[in-house]
Enzyme design. Structure first.
Site, PDB file in Angstrom:
ATOM      1  N   ASP A  28     -15.868  20.569  -3.476  1.00 38.27           N
ATOM      2  CA  ASP A  28     -15.149  19.341  -3.083  1.00 38.27           C
ATOM      3  C   ASP A  28     -16.118  18.449  -2.234  1.00 38.27           C
ATOM      4  O   ASP A  28     -17.015  17.765  -2.920  1.00 38.27           O
ATOM      5  CB  ASP A  28     -14.027  20.089  -2.330  1.00 38.27           C
ATOM      6  CG  ASP A  28     -12.892  18.948  -1.821  1.00 38.27           C
ATOM      7  OD1 ASP A  28     -13.299  17.650  -1.563  1.00 38.27           O
ATOM      8  OD2 ASP A  28     -12.053  19.244  -1.362  1.00 38.27           O
ATOM      9  N   GLU A  73     -10.071  16.212   5.859  1.00 42.86           N
ATOM     10  CA  GLU A  73     -11.218  15.766   4.844  1.00 42.86           C
ATOM     11  C   GLU A  73     -12.096  14.988   5.560  1.00 42.86           C
ATOM     12  O   GLU A  73     -11.963  14.657   6.738  1.00 42.86           O
ATOM     13  CB  GLU A  73     -10.455  15.006   3.741  1.00 42.86           C
ATOM     14  CG  GLU A  73     -10.152  15.831   2.608  1.00 42.86           C
ATOM     15  CD  GLU A  73     -11.229  16.344   1.567  1.00 42.86           C
ATOM     16  OE1 GLU A  73     -12.345  15.761   2.057  1.00 42.86           O
ATOM     17  OE2 GLU A  73     -10.902  16.689   0.692  1.00 42.86           O
ATOM     18  N   ASN A 126     -15.504  13.069  -5.529  1.00 37.88           N
ATOM     19  CA  ASN A 126     -15.578  13.777  -4.089  1.00 37.88           C
ATOM     20  C   ASN A 126     -16.988  13.707  -3.384  1.00 37.88           C
ATOM     21  O   ASN A 126     -17.267  12.656  -3.447  1.00 37.88           O
ATOM     22  CB  ASN A 126     -15.211  15.415  -4.265  1.00 37.88           C
ATOM     23  CG  ASN A 126     -13.753  15.456  -3.733  1.00 37.88           C
ATOM     24  OD1 ASN A 126     -13.472  15.139  -2.739  1.00 37.88           O
ATOM     25  ND2 ASN A 126     -12.900  16.027  -4.606  1.00 37.88           N
ATOM     26  N   ARG A 178      -5.468   6.799  -5.870  1.00 30.65           N
ATOM     27  CA  ARG A 178      -6.046   6.437  -4.582  1.00 30.65           C
ATOM     28  C   ARG A 178      -7.733   6.731  -4.450  1.00 30.65           C
ATOM     29  O   ARG A 178      -8.096   7.656  -4.922  1.00 30.65           O
ATOM     30  CB  ARG A 178      -5.252   6.945  -3.573  1.00 30.65           C
ATOM     31  CG  ARG A 178      -5.516   8.494  -3.405  1.00 30.65           C
ATOM     32  CD  ARG A 178      -4.768   9.315  -1.911  1.00 30.65           C
ATOM     33  NE  ARG A 178      -4.887  10.768  -2.208  1.00 30.65           N
ATOM     34  CZ  ARG A 178      -5.891  11.511  -2.235  1.00 30.65           C
ATOM     35  NH1 ARG A 178      -7.182  10.926  -1.754  1.00 30.65           N
ATOM     36  NH2 ARG A 178      -6.013  12.866  -2.317  1.00 30.65           N
ATOM     37  N   ASN A 190     -10.796   8.407  -2.573  1.00 32.06           N
ATOM     38  CA  ASN A 190     -10.699   9.747  -2.084  1.00 32.06           C
ATOM     39  C   ASN A 190     -12.133   9.577  -1.302  1.00 32.06           C
ATOM     40  O   ASN A 190     -12.406   8.787  -0.412  1.00 32.06           O
ATOM     41  CB  ASN A 190     -10.700  10.670  -3.114  1.00 32.06           C
ATOM     42  CG  ASN A 190     -10.624  12.143  -2.733  1.00 32.06           C
ATOM     43  OD1 ASN A 190      -9.698  12.423  -1.917  1.00 32.06           O
ATOM     44  ND2 ASN A 190     -11.315  12.895  -3.620  1.00 32.06           N
TER      45      ASN A 190
HETATM   46 CA    CA Z   1     -12.423  16.017  -1.216  1.00 30.08          CA
END
Ligand code: CA
Length: 289
Positions: free
Chosen positions: A195, A15, A145, A98, A100
């Site tokens: 995302d 990520e 995101n 958490r 991100n």
């Molecule tokens: Ca992500």
């Protein structure tokens, strides 16, 4: 267009791709692998730093070092000594959440959101200002995101994956205030869930589609799909333009939650991919604090 394998990293949950233009390296994270990665495309070296807890995002700090969003808050990391300095833990009362994805805005503030593992709208978007104060700027989030700012710095684009949309806010560079949320793209389910996100020098949005095996280029003015980069790993998570000419699109992917059968069909899941789509990106902003 097809993305090509760059680094067969086998990340559990790759990520947070971000090009560190000052140091000519790609920053990325393996959230579930609990590692910050620093990839040098010139030499092909990838350095992994174990930070001991899930790490959702990494950005460079103008004065040196990195800023992280972790399971347990926001922290500074000195990559040389590997020393972590915790700054704030605004969701200590929500142990299932958490940090991100996150990104710095044009004024050098660090924006990072949280994810609710219960998939409830109890996550939020936060802002770390250069004076190291943290404020909650958006509530009711499920899975915070992608973030990007328009070229004129008057709009902030935002993805809460739980909405399956790309939204925009009016953004005030001087104060960091956001207002007037509106939807710019409703993403069809067949493309996967939106995302990570970045913006190119034409003001178009590049969005990684989780479950879609693709990065799409969207026009936020019309909501139209402009082009698609196919990625041979369906769990496509984030993207960033980088390289000396900012014309290579780096793409992260994941292998988390896949069955042995699915992994056999997608052996490159968790790798870093790259493509040169014929447009340039913009240098990412650094944390000014
Ligand atoms: Ca992500």
């Amino acid at each position: 267009m097809d993305a090509e394998l760059l680094l067969d990293a086998r990340a559990v949950l790759g990520e947070g791709a971000l090009w560190d233009a000052s140091r000519r390296r790609l920053l990325w994270v393996d959230i579930e692998g609990r590692e910050v990665h620093i990839f040098d495309p010139a030499g092909g070296d990838d350095v992994a730093i174990d930070v001991g807890q899930e790490v959702g995002t990494v950005v460079p700090r103008a004065r040196g070092g990195l800023v992280l969003g972790l399971r347990r808050g926001i922290a500074l990391l000195d990559p040389a000594s590997r020393e972590l300095t915790m700054l704030a833990d605004p969701e200590s009362h929500l142990p299932d959440n958490r940090f991100n994805d996150g990104k710095c805005d044009p004024a050098g503030r660090f924006w990072a959101g949280t994810i609710s593992h219960r998939r409830q709208p109890d996550a939020a978007l936060y802002r770390l200002d250069p004076d190291l104060s943290v404020r909650r700027v958006l509530e009711g989030v499920v899975n915070s995101n992608g973030l990007a700012w328009s070229l004129d710095a008057r709009a902030m684009y935002y993805i809460d994956t739980g909405t399956h949309r790309i939204d925009a806010f009016g953004y005030d560079r001087d104060t960091g205030a956001i207002r007037n949320r509106r939807t710019v793209v409703d993403v069809p389910d067949a493309m996967g869930k939106p995302d990570g996100m970045t913006i190119d020098a034409d003001g178009m949005l590049w969005v990684a589609h989780w479950g879609g095996g693709r990065v799409n280029r969207w026009d936020p003015g019309t909501g139209r799909l402009l082009s698609t980069v196919l990625v041979p790993a369906s769990r496509t998570t984030s993207c960033a333009f980088g390289g000396p000419d900012l014309a290579t699109l780096y793409i992260t992917t994941a292998r988390t939650g896949m069955t042995a059968e699915a992994l056999a069909a997608e052996p490159q899941a968790g790798a870093l991919f790259a493509v040169r789509p014929g447009v340039q990106g913009l240098p990412a902003f650094e944390f000014a604090g």
